[in-house]
Design an enzyme around this catalytic site. Structure first.
Site, short mmCIF file in Angstrom:
data_model
loop_
_atom_site.label_atom_id
_atom_site.label_comp_id
_atom_site.label_asym_id
_atom_site.label_seq_id
_atom_site.Cartn_x
_atom_site.Cartn_y
_atom_site.Cartn_z
CG LEU A 16 -2.03 -1.01 1.23
CD1 LEU A 16 -2.84 -0.91 2.51
CD2 LEU A 16 -2.94 -0.81 0.02
CB ILE A 151 1.29 -16.04 12.40
CG1 ILE A 151 -0.11 -16.65 12.24
CG2 ILE A 151 2.01 -16.68 13.60
CD1 ILE A 151 -0.09 -18.12 11.91
CE LYS A 189 -19.36 -2.30 -1.93
NZ LYS A 189 -20.70 -1.99 -1.38
CD GLN A 194 -17.05 -0.63 8.41
OE1 GLN A 194 -17.77 -1.29 9.15
NE2 GLN A 194 -17.52 -0.02 7.34
CB CYS A 382 28.56 -2.50 -7.84
SG CYS A 382 29.44 -3.38 -6.52
CG HIS A 509 25.99 0.16 -4.77
ND1 HIS A 509 25.21 -0.51 -5.66
CD2 HIS A 509 26.88 -0.74 -4.30
CE1 HIS A 509 25.60 -1.77 -5.73
NE2 HIS A 509 26.62 -1.94 -4.90
CD GLU A 511 23.01 2.13 -6.56
OE1 GLU A 511 23.98 2.80 -6.95
OE2 GLU A 511 23.02 0.89 -6.46
N1 GLN Z 1 29.34 -9.39 -7.25
C1 GLN Z 1 30.23 -8.27 -7.22
C2 GLN Z 1 31.12 -8.26 -6.00
O1 GLN Z 1 30.83 -8.86 -5.01
C3 GLN Z 1 29.47 -6.96 -7.36
C4 GLN Z 1 28.49 -6.70 -6.26
C5 GLN Z 1 27.49 -5.63 -6.59
O2 GLN Z 1 27.22 -5.33 -7.75
N2 GLN Z 1 26.88 -5.04 -5.58
O3 GLN Z 1 32.15 -7.62 -6.00
#
Ligand code: GLN
Length: 533
Positions: A16, A151, A189, A194, A382, A509, A511
């Site tokens: 949700l 559960i 609904k 409820q 990576c 990373h 991101e």
């Molecule tokens: N498998 C690769 C490593 O362990 C890259 C890992 C990844 O992309 N996060 O180095």
């Protein structure tokens, strides 16, 4: 002021958007000047999602302090810009492990260890963040994963019940439910809501606030009906309609007074509604960014959530570049030398995605070769960076058998090799190179420029394998430069081919640290290159 606690639960069905609601509450309280943290409690028994296949649980999000966590923490950070930590992600597995470790240590002095009170006490300690002491939050928001009635989430509910009792006005419960629309009857609904609230009440928890997920607008009479059947004030029944973007949700919640309702319940003066100017400016940019730029995600997980943070980072970078990033999943298992041109047709750039294991890597290598030789903007993350490095070894350095020792332990040309300190590790969970590490950027490089001329950056990692420094000079001579280096361990963190428009691989990373108000510089620069391409 005493720390206040907000518990967010969900009912009727999963998915949700509890994470978005929790993040929105965090954002709205932060905008009022409060110090906020948002944490996620998951009922599964894994210690963390690090060992979970992305098909099971989507992306694994990594905190700066190196904890592998639920992807909802990504929403928390993107919305608030506040770093989460290892304390912000708790699973049933972690709770039991802590209790069992203590039992083995003899700390319970002969007592029988039981779900109530020992497991629930441990849950409460973590919900209250007892161990941290020093960090004083105004609000701790705790989102509980799963759906009411499961559960496995029962001990979490019991802990919330006890805390409500203990904390009185210092705690509020927000319950998120679903209001389905029945097309044949042309009706919305409220019955499932409820029932869900009854289920909560059966566990001794009266929700203070209800957030109703709906695909259609709920009129006041509907809200009044829910309010009166569920013992909730009318102003505490808010709706979360489908929005064109998740980033509109905080504004919609603020408009309906969700944050004000929370403050009133707790007994804090509500005060003025914050303007949230930067957020509105961002939304304005988002609405205006209509021109599309097509970007490929070359990876093996055909599932939206598997690359959640990458998708959001591209989306955000697009908006700040004035465009709408249209993302196309390219299944690397299906990419061959014969069809690569067709598969990447019309794409302004590609991301070579992270991942683990053999499956789909050859397709990534073929894609990286195609975009390198056709000078199409390419961003390897990576494993993606590692594949760019392998491709270069095979096709430029002439080592046809080049590989990562992750994929081929026997190769004579292990251009990607296991890190030294990883070689003695036998346990799989939480043992990778995790969390934030520093990286020195080479002046004059593309990456250096992308970061706005910063010499030292810090980025989050999650990997066991690494660029093999034995090949460094060969790479550099042939045109692939190592432009980001970890200063303490001398590990290569960024490679790039300066003569290409945009061909960069990052071992980390980026991101994970892109947020709504601060999109990541590498994504910004990459999307810009895609637009220009
Ligand atoms: N498998 C690769 C490593 O362990 C890259 C890992 C990844 O992309 N996060 O180095």
């Amino acid at each position: 002021m005493n720390t206040k606690y907000i518990f967010v639960t969900g009912g009727v069905v999963s998915s949700l958007g509890k994470g978005i609601i929790s993040a929105s509450i965090g954002k709205l309280l932060q905008a009022r000047g409060y110090k906020v943290t948002i944490q996620k409690f998951d009922p599964y028994i894994n210690i963390d999602p690090g060992t979970l296949n992305p098909y099971e649980h989507g992306e694994c999000y990594v905190t700066a302090d190196g904890m592998e966590t639920d992807l909802d923490l990504g929403h928390y950070e993107r919305f608030t810009g506040i770093h989460t930590s290892r304390h912000n992600s708790v699973t049933t597995g972690r709770i039991y492990k802590a209790v069992i470790d203590r039992e083995r240590h003899g700390d319970y002095l002969g007592k029988t260890i039981q779900v109530v009170p020992h497991i629930t006490d441990e849950i409460k300690r973590r919900m209250l963040r007892i161990d941290e002491g020093k960090e004083n939050f105004d609000f701790v928001i705790t989102e509980v994963g799963g759906t009411i009635g499961d559960i496995e989430s029962a001990p979490f509910m019991e802990a919330i019940r006890q805390l409500r009792w203990q904390l009185g006005h210092d705690a509020v419960c927000v319950h998120l439910t679903y209001v389905p629309y029945l097309k044949a009857a042309d009706e919305l609904k409220t019955k499932p809501t409820q029932h869900s609230v009854k289920e909560l009440q059966g566990m001794g928890i009266q929700p203070d606030i209800l957030v109703l997920r709906t695909e259609r607008h709920l009129d006041d009479s509907m809200r009044l009906k829910v309010a009166s059947f569920c013992n909730v004030d009318l102003e505490c029944v808010v709706q979360s309609e489908d929005m064109p973007s998740i980033y509109e949700v905080p504004v919609s919640m603020q408009r309906q007074g969700l944050d004000a309702a929370i403050l009133r319940k707790i007994g804090i003066p509500v005060g003025e509604t914050p303007a949230m100017k930067p957020w509105h400016d961002f939304l304005e940019k988002q609405r205006n960014a209509t021109r599309e730029v097509h970007i490929g995600l070359v990876g093996k997980y055909d599932l939206q959530d598997a690359y959640k943070s990458i998708r959001e980072s591209l989306n955000l970078a697009g908006i700040y570049n004035g465009v709408k990033a249209k993302l196309h999943f390219v299944n690397s298992e299906e990419v061959t030398a014969d069809n690569v041109e067709e598969k990447l047709k019309g794409l302004a750039g590609i991301i070579v995605c992270p991942g683990f294991g053999q499956r789909g890597i050859e397709g990534k290598i073929i894609a990286a070769e195609y975009t390198r030789t056709h000078d199409i903007p390419t961003f390897g993350i990576c494993l993606g960076m590692q594949m760019m490095v392998i491709e270069f070894a095979r096709n430029v350095l002439g080592y046809k058998d080049a590989n990562s020792s992750e994929m081929d332990g026997e190769t004579a040309h292990n251009v990607i090799d296991m890190m030294e300190e990883q070689k003695t590790i036998t346990q799989m969970g939480g043992t990778m190179r995790l969390g934030a590490y520093e990286c020195e950027l080479l002046q004059g490089s593309r990456a250096y420029a992308a970061y706005g001329g910063k010499a030292l950056i810090s980025e989050r990692h999650r990997h066991r394998y690494e660029f093999n420094n034995a090949y460094k000079s060969e790479y550099e001579t042939a045109g692939m430069k190592c432009v980001g280096i970890n200063p303490t361990a001398d590990l290569v963190e960024i490679v790039e081919i300066p003569e290409k428009k945009w061909y960069i691989g990052a071992q980390f990373h980026p991101e994970y640290s892109s947020t709504v108000l601060h999109p990541h510089p590498l994504f910004m620069d990459f999307v810009k290159a895609c637009v220009n391409h």
